[in-house]
Each structure stands twice: as C-alpha cells, then as structure tokens.
Scaffold this motif. Structure first.
Motif, PDB file in Angstrom:
ATOM      1  N   ARG A 190       3.000   1.357   4.996  1.00  0.00           N
ATOM      2  CA  ARG A 190       2.623   0.008   4.524  1.00  0.00           C
ATOM      3  C   ARG A 190       1.104  -0.168   4.561  1.00  0.00           C
ATOM      4  NH1 ARG A 190       7.686  -0.814   6.769  1.00  0.00           N
ATOM      5  NH2 ARG A 190       9.130  -1.684   5.269  1.00  0.00           N
ATOM      6  N   LYS A 191       0.468   0.527   5.495  1.00  0.00           N
ATOM      7  CA  LYS A 191      -1.001   0.407   5.586  1.00  0.00           C
ATOM      8  C   LYS A 191      -1.669   1.012   4.361  1.00  0.00           C
ATOM      9  CE  LYS A 191      -1.729   0.127  10.528  1.00  0.00           C
ATOM     10  NZ  LYS A 191      -1.836   1.003  11.684  1.00  0.00           N
TER      11      LYS A 191
ATOM     12  N   LEU B 152      -0.396   1.321   1.443  1.00  0.00           N
ATOM     13  CA  LEU B 152      -0.057   0.568   0.227  1.00  0.00           C
ATOM     14  C   LEU B 152      -1.042  -0.577  -0.017  1.00  0.00           C
ATOM     15  CD1 LEU B 152       3.859   0.359   0.277  1.00  0.00           C
ATOM     16  CD2 LEU B 152       2.386   1.950  -0.959  1.00  0.00           C
ATOM     17  N   SER B 153      -1.662  -1.065   1.066  1.00  0.00           N
ATOM     18  CA  SER B 153      -2.606  -2.175   0.874  1.00  0.00           C
ATOM     19  C   SER B 153      -4.011  -1.671   0.522  1.00  0.00           C
ATOM     20  CB  SER B 153      -2.645  -3.058   2.129  1.00  0.00           C
ATOM     21  OG  SER B 153      -3.054  -2.260   3.221  1.00  0.00           O
ATOM     22  N   ASN B 154      -4.160  -0.357   0.411  1.00  0.00           N
ATOM     23  CA  ASN B 154      -5.485   0.202   0.086  1.00  0.00           C
ATOM     24  C   ASN B 154      -5.690   0.226  -1.432  1.00  0.00           C
ATOM     25  OD1 ASN B 154      -7.754   1.732  -0.338  1.00  0.00           O
ATOM     26  ND2 ASN B 154      -7.281   3.221   1.271  1.00  0.00           N
ATOM     27  N   PRO B 155      -6.641  -0.566  -1.944  1.00  0.00           N
ATOM     28  CA  PRO B 155      -6.837  -0.629  -3.407  1.00  0.00           C
ATOM     29  C   PRO B 155      -7.376   0.671  -4.016  1.00  0.00           C
ATOM     30  CG  PRO B 155      -8.509  -1.938  -2.248  1.00  0.00           C
ATOM     31  CD  PRO B 155      -7.560  -1.450  -1.204  1.00  0.00           C
TER      32      PRO B 155
ATOM     33  N   ASP C 282       8.513  -1.214  -1.965  1.00  0.00           N
ATOM     34  CA  ASP C 282       7.258  -1.675  -1.355  1.00  0.00           C
ATOM     35  C   ASP C 282       6.057  -1.164  -2.159  1.00  0.00           C
ATOM     36  OD1 ASP C 282       8.708  -2.950   0.595  1.00  0.00           O
ATOM     37  OD2 ASP C 282       8.463  -1.385   2.105  1.00  0.00           O
TER      38      ASP C 282
ATOM     39  N   ASN D 146       5.776  -3.187  -5.361  1.00  0.00           N
ATOM     40  CA  ASN D 146       5.287  -4.535  -5.052  1.00  0.00           C
ATOM     41  C   ASN D 146       3.798  -4.521  -4.725  1.00  0.00           C
ATOM     42  OD1 ASN D 146       7.341  -6.421  -5.499  1.00  0.00           O
ATOM     43  ND2 ASN D 146       8.440  -5.702  -3.687  1.00  0.00           N
ATOM     44  N   ALA D 147       3.306  -3.367  -4.241  1.00  0.00           N
ATOM     45  CA  ALA D 147       1.871  -3.245  -3.936  1.00  0.00           C
ATOM     46  C   ALA D 147       1.084  -2.812  -5.175  1.00  0.00           C
ATOM     47  CB  ALA D 147       1.679  -2.238  -2.799  1.00  0.00           C
TER      48      ALA D 147
ATOM     49  N   LYS E 110       1.539  -0.005  -7.102  1.00  0.00           N
ATOM     50  CA  LYS E 110       1.299   1.446  -7.252  1.00  0.00           C
ATOM     51  C   LYS E 110       2.305   2.065  -8.220  1.00  0.00           C
ATOM     52  CE  LYS E 110      -1.364   0.826  -3.591  1.00  0.00           C
ATOM     53  NZ  LYS E 110      -2.749   0.386  -3.810  1.00  0.00           N
TER      54      LYS E 110
END
Ligand SMILES: NC(=O)c1ccc[n+]([C@@H]2O[C@H](COP(=O)([O-])OP(=O)(O)OC[C@H]3O[C@@H](n4cnc5c(N)ncnc54)[C@H](O)[C@@H]3O)[C@@H](O)[C@H]2O)c1
Length: 329
Positions: free
Chosen positions: A56-57, A59-62, A82, A85-86, A88
């Motif tokens: 999850r960490k 996935l939040s990296n642009p 997930d 939704n992020a 990717k």
C-alpha cells in the motif's frame, strides 16, 4: 516507465528479471511481505531498486506508473483492486482472479479509470504458439480436429487453487488464442483432491463447435510434461516445451485422406492413412515472459488494450468456473 513488482516468491524473480531486461521499464520497487524474499532480491538488484514489505505504501508513490502482481492467486483481487484505485496500470499473473465475479469487478474498475490490465497468459507470447497460430491462419493445418494438452509434474502443490486453475489456464488461453476466442458449449471435468483441499489432478474435456479438446493437469505425475498436440485435417503439430528451444515444434504431414464417399455410414466410404514429411521449423529464440511484459509496456504506451486483457481472461475463467461445477458430478 517506473514499475513496481508485488510478490517475490517462486515466480516473482522471473518477472523481475524480465522487467529489468526491458529498456522501456525501470524496476522501481520490489515488494514482498517476507523480508527474507526482499533480501534475496537485494542481493541481485542492490540499490537499483527500492524494497518494501507493505504494497500500500508503494501504491501511494506518484513516481510509480504500473505494478506487476505475482502474489498467490487468492490475493490477486485485493492487490489489483488497490493498485487500480491508486491509478496504476496492472500486469497480473495468471489466473487473473479466483472468480469471474472478481474479474468483472476489476475490469469495470480499470475501464472507469482508463487503466490497462494485462493478464500474463504467457503461452500466447511464446514464439512456438505464435507459429502454430500462423500455421492455422495460413490454413496449413486444415480444419481443426482436436487439441490435446498435457501439463504435469511432481508438485508444486498449491493450496489456494486446483491444478486445473493453475495449469489448465495456460492451455485454455492457448486454445482461446488459436481459435480467435471461441467458447466451448460442453465442459466436463473430473479430478482428485489428493494431498490438497483442491484437486491436484484433473482431466478437462471441452467440445467447441468445430473441434474438441482435452487438457490434463497434474501435480502428482512422475514425469514433467508440457505438451500440446494440435491436429488438423491437413497437418498435425506437436509442441513439446520440455525439448531444447530449437526442437520444440514438430509439424507432421500426417492424417487421414478420404478416398471415396462423403458419409461414414455408407459402405462406399473409404479412407487411407497419410504419412508424409515431418519437419522442425526454425523458430527464433525468444523468452515468452519477456514478450508478455514487453506487450504490457507497449499497451501502456499506445493506450491499446492487451491481447491478454480482462476480456480474454474472463472467457478463460468462465470455462474454469463451469468446469469446477461439473467436477466429478
Ligand atoms: N506465468 C507462469 O508461467 C507462472 C508460473 C508460476 C506461477 N505463476 C503465478 O505467479 C503467482 C505467484 O505464484 P508463486 O508460485 O510465485 O507463489 P509463491 O507463494 O511462491 O509467491 C508469492 C509471494 O507473494 C508474496 N505475497 C503474498 N501476499 C503479498 C502481499 N499482500 N504483499 C506483498 N507480497 C505478498 C508472498 O510472501 C510470496 O513470497 C501466481 O498467480 C501463479 O499462478 C505464473
């Protein structure tokens, strides 16, 4: 294009190697729940990639544009959901998901966000399977009579899927690819739940409009076999994936010629076996997994759907799900 790999167990290292070899992609992060697996990855890729235990960490990296998912099949759905939704793009190992319902939900999610899903139906990207398709398209084989597939070995027994879901998925994707997405109207499976809560040995029979197919999947065989016979009225082809790369495909000018009559029930009907040349075509050596990953990268670049996208994966999953319902019934 930055890509993260989630799952570095048995198969993940092969995915990592082929992402690493691809010039369009940068293996940004490798993720696994188990630190010991990440230590193994670190030994190979050192500081060229980052390492993470919580997907999850990442996935939040642009900086990360896409993810490759090589976790156990039962975990595909949540991880892919997930990731989508992020925002990717997703490369996911076969089988796409555990159920058709899950696959349909992910397909709708990806479509609503304009994201690519590529399912690693790896055999479609194998040069020998592509050659068989070329032969079919050029009508070299004649009308398809049957397809016989054998995928067996001793192990590796997986708890979350049957041998059919794990192995026959390859053969079903091959049949789908060779037949331009034809769907069977008769499906019957038998199997044995030996040493496992799910079947570790299955025989699957399929009837399509123009041909029939039989697929053996086994984790309890003394032999390692990866064999496919595609029999047409003009020629027959044998693909033996256990042979050296230059000898995997053999084309047989063998078959049955009809000498007289057109109805097998009548006495004037006569046939003769035709036994002609056997040859091994030259097939350039290519890594199917590299091709599959390369196709995924090309789809992201072009915005075009993958040849093994969710539409095809759902056709394959529908067969597996129906086959499961017929198991030993
Ligand atoms: N294309 C092929 O020919 C091929 C061959 C073998 C396996 N596969 C597929 O690859 C996938 C993985 O199979 P495998 O045999 O490598 O399984 P495996 O159990 O050996 O490895 C899975 C790895 O994923 C990790 N993992 C699980 N959940 C995670 C999470 N939430 N976050 C991070 N890591 C997580 C586990 O710790 C483990 O290391 C399966 O879908 C399988 O069907 C494909």
């Amino acid at each position: 294009m930055n890509i993260a790999l989630i799952g570095y167990g048995y198969w993940g290292p092969n995915v990592a190697k082929n992402i690493f070899a691809n010039k369009k992609l940068r293996l940004h992060t490798i993720c696994d729940l188990k630190q010991a697996r990440l230590d193994k990855a670190h030994n190979l890729y050192v500081e060229q990639s980052k390492y993470e235990t919580d997907y999850r960490k990442l996935l939040s990296n642009p900086e990360i544009h896409a993810v490759a998912v090589a976790v156990e099949t039962s975990a595909h759905f949540q991880v892919v959901k997930d990731a989508l939704n992020a925002g990717k793009h997703v490369y996911v190992e076969k089988p796409f998901t555990s159920t058709v319902l899950e696959a349909e939900e992910l397909t709708a999610l990806a479509a609503s966000k304009g994201l690519i899903i590529h399912v690693d139906h790896i055999m479609m990207y194998h040069p020998c399977i592509q050659k068989i398709r070329d032969l079919i398209v050029a009508d070299e084989l004649g009308d398809l009579l049957y397809i016989e597939a054998m995928r067996m070995n001793l192990g590796q027994i997986k708890k979350d899927v049957s041998a059919m879901a794990d192995l026959a998925v390859h053969d079903l994707s091959i049949i789908d690819y060779l037949s331009d997405g034809k769907e069977p109207f008769y499906i019957k499976a038998v199997g044995e739940k030996k040493y496992n809560p799910k079947e570790s040995l299955t025989f699957l029979m399929l009837r399509y409009r123009d041909f029939i197919a039989h697929i053996q999947s086994s984790w309890i065989s003394p032999l390692k076999e990866r064999k496919l016979i595609v029999a047409g009225t003009k020629k027959m082809v044998v693909f033996d994936d256990m042979k050296p790369s230059t000898e995997k495909l053999t084309i047989y000018d063998k078959g049955v010629d009809v000498l007289a009559g057109s109805d097998v029930e009548y006495e004037d009907y006569a046939v003769k076996m035709r036994v002609g040349d056997i040859w091994i075509p030259y097939i350039p050596e290519q890594d199917a997994l590299f091709n599959s990953i390369n196709h995924f990268a090309a789809c992201i670049e072009s915005g075009k759907p993958s040849d093994s996208g969710p539409e095809q994966a759902i056709r394959v999953l529908k067969i597996l799900e129906q086959a499961d319902q017929t198991m030993n019934a």
